[in-house]
Design an enzyme around this catalytic site. Structure first.
Site, PDB file in Angstrom:
ATOM      1  N   ASN A   9       0.868  -1.180   0.000  1.00  0.00           N
ATOM      2  CA  ASN A   9       0.000   0.000   0.000  1.00  0.00           C
ATOM      3  C   ASN A   9       0.903   1.228   0.000  1.00  0.00           C
ATOM      4  O   ASN A   9       1.447   1.607   1.031  1.00  0.00           O
ATOM      5  CB  ASN A   9      -0.886  -0.034   1.257  1.00  0.00           C
ATOM      6  CG  ASN A   9      -1.735   1.207   1.404  1.00  0.00           C
ATOM      7  OD1 ASN A   9      -1.830   2.023   0.484  1.00  0.00           O
ATOM      8  ND2 ASN A   9      -2.358   1.360   2.560  1.00  0.00           N
ATOM      9  N   TRP A  10       1.050   1.836  -1.189  1.00  0.00           N
ATOM     10  CA  TRP A  10       1.966   2.989  -1.292  1.00  0.00           C
ATOM     11  C   TRP A  10       1.389   4.255  -0.672  1.00  0.00           C
ATOM     12  O   TRP A  10       2.089   5.245  -0.532  1.00  0.00           O
ATOM     13  CB  TRP A  10       2.302   3.261  -2.762  1.00  0.00           C
ATOM     14  CG  TRP A  10       3.255   2.281  -3.383  1.00  0.00           C
ATOM     15  CD1 TRP A  10       3.796   1.175  -2.811  1.00  0.00           C
ATOM     16  CD2 TRP A  10       3.790   2.341  -4.714  1.00  0.00           C
ATOM     17  NE1 TRP A  10       4.640   0.545  -3.708  1.00  0.00           N
ATOM     18  CE2 TRP A  10       4.649   1.240  -4.884  1.00  0.00           C
ATOM     19  CE3 TRP A  10       3.624   3.232  -5.784  1.00  0.00           C
ATOM     20  CZ2 TRP A  10       5.341   1.003  -6.076  1.00  0.00           C
ATOM     21  CZ3 TRP A  10       4.299   2.992  -6.971  1.00  0.00           C
ATOM     22  CH2 TRP A  10       5.149   1.885  -7.107  1.00  0.00           C
ATOM     23  N   HIS A  98      -9.695   1.530   4.517  1.00  0.00           N
ATOM     24  CA  HIS A  98      -8.485   1.745   5.321  1.00  0.00           C
ATOM     25  C   HIS A  98      -8.801   2.746   6.442  1.00  0.00           C
ATOM     26  O   HIS A  98      -9.552   3.695   6.233  1.00  0.00           O
ATOM     27  CB  HIS A  98      -7.359   2.264   4.430  1.00  0.00           C
ATOM     28  CG  HIS A  98      -6.026   2.222   5.103  1.00  0.00           C
ATOM     29  ND1 HIS A  98      -5.661   3.132   6.068  1.00  0.00           N
ATOM     30  CD2 HIS A  98      -4.993   1.362   4.980  1.00  0.00           C
ATOM     31  CE1 HIS A  98      -4.435   2.829   6.502  1.00  0.00           C
ATOM     32  NE2 HIS A  98      -4.016   1.759   5.857  1.00  0.00           N
ATOM     33  N   GLU A 147      -6.057  -4.467  10.540  1.00  0.00           N
ATOM     34  CA  GLU A 147      -5.028  -3.457  10.784  1.00  0.00           C
ATOM     35  C   GLU A 147      -5.371  -2.636  12.023  1.00  0.00           C
ATOM     36  O   GLU A 147      -6.096  -1.633  11.928  1.00  0.00           O
ATOM     37  CB  GLU A 147      -4.925  -2.501   9.581  1.00  0.00           C
ATOM     38  CG  GLU A 147      -4.488  -3.159   8.302  1.00  0.00           C
ATOM     39  CD  GLU A 147      -3.790  -2.158   7.388  1.00  0.00           C
ATOM     40  OE1 GLU A 147      -2.701  -2.495   6.898  1.00  0.00           O
ATOM     41  OE2 GLU A 147      -4.306  -1.052   7.188  1.00  0.00           O
ATOM     42  N   GLY A 153       2.158   2.386  10.974  1.00  0.00           N
ATOM     43  CA  GLY A 153       3.189   3.407  10.852  1.00  0.00           C
ATOM     44  C   GLY A 153       3.906   3.736  12.148  1.00  0.00           C
ATOM     45  O   GLY A 153       4.597   4.762  12.239  1.00  0.00           O
TER      46      GLY A 153
HETATM   47  P1  PGA Z   1       2.554   0.451   7.786  1.00  0.00           P
HETATM   48  O1  PGA Z   1       1.101   0.693   7.127  1.00  0.00           O
HETATM   49  O2  PGA Z   1       3.083  -0.833   7.184  1.00  0.00           O
HETATM   50  O3  PGA Z   1       3.358   1.642   7.345  1.00  0.00           O
HETATM   51  O4  PGA Z   1       2.373   0.354   9.233  1.00  0.00           O
HETATM   52  C1  PGA Z   1       0.210  -0.372   6.916  1.00  0.00           C
HETATM   53  C2  PGA Z   1      -1.063   0.158   6.322  1.00  0.00           C
HETATM   54  O5  PGA Z   1      -1.530   1.228   6.731  1.00  0.00           O
HETATM   55  O6  PGA Z   1      -1.648  -0.478   5.414  1.00  0.00           O
END
Ligand code: PGA
Length: 222
Positions: A9-10, A98, A147, A153
């Site tokens: 996921n960019w 998301h 998630e 992040g």
């Molecule tokens: P991350 O993001 O790998 O940077 O934690 C995952 C996402 O939000 O899909």
């Protein structure tokens, strides 16, 4: 043997020249995987889908394409929206729901259900994000990504055991769901801890997917 989905996921990152460089590096990493065992899916921003498709075709890369979102409407007077049929010209998948879209763009369960309906009607496979085992999952969704918000992040991933328990309970509660991925601070180093769990069918990767070598390493390590 289960099939793994390794999804990049960019988010809102990369320009054309960076996309060219990413796919060149991906090609040079010489990845050979059995596509019945692992599928790599790259989800760039909309405006890079066309270029990404051309690069994949030209270099004959083993990668599928996905979008990061889809309009809840079909074609028509919806300024700024990209509809499912438009995405389907380039991609097979789309991320829906998301947590960054839920929180920054006020996307509701009702709107997300409409997005899923649109995606399915055009033959796009939704990768539907949930934040916990209680998040509503619309009818027809086969691939879910768990998630937890606090893991995204932050460098603080959930534990594989906890993610596996959520994946298991989602599958029990939703018999139509065929695959549950984990996402949140996944790296080449920790990916295997998640993918070796029986109930986890892959990963959704943000930050670490921006570097092609890291992404390839993640596919190899998964
Ligand atoms: P991350 O993001 O790998 O940077 O934690 C995952 C996402 O939000 O899909």
């Amino acid at each position: 043997m289960k099939k793994l989905f390794i999804v990049a996921n960019w988010k809102s990152n990369k320009l054309s020249n960076e996309t060219q460089a990413w796919f060149t590096a991906f090609k040079e990493a010489q990845l050979f995987v059995d596509s019945s065992e692992k599928e790599a899916i790259v989800c760039p921003p909309f405006q890079l889908l066309h270029q990404a498709k051309e690069l994949i075709t030209t270099h004959q890369l083993q990668v599928s394409l996905g979008a990061q979102d889809v309009s809840p409407f079909e074609h028509g007077a919806y300024t700024g929206e990209v509809n499912a049929a438009q995405i389907k010209e380039f991609a097979e998948y789309t991320i829906i729901g998301h947590s960054e879209r839920r929180s920054n763009f006020s996307e509701t369960d009702d709107m997300l259900a409409k997005k899923v309906t649109q995606a399915l009607a055009s033959g796009l496979q939704p990768i539907f994000c949930i934040q916990n085992a209680q998040t509503a999952i619309p009818e027809g969704v086969k691939i879910v990504a768990y998630e937890p918000v606090e893991a995204i992040g932050t460098g603080q991933p959930d534990t594989p055991e906890d993610a596996a328990a959520v994946a298991q309970s989602v599958k029990q509660a939703h018999p139509g769901v065929q695959a549950v991925l984990y996402g949140g601070s996944v790296t080449p180093e920790n990916v295997n801890g998640f993918t070796k769990e029986q109930s986890i069918d892959g990963v959704l990767v943000g930050g670490a997917s921006l570097d092609a070598e890291k992404f390839v390493q993640m596919i190899k390590n998964s």
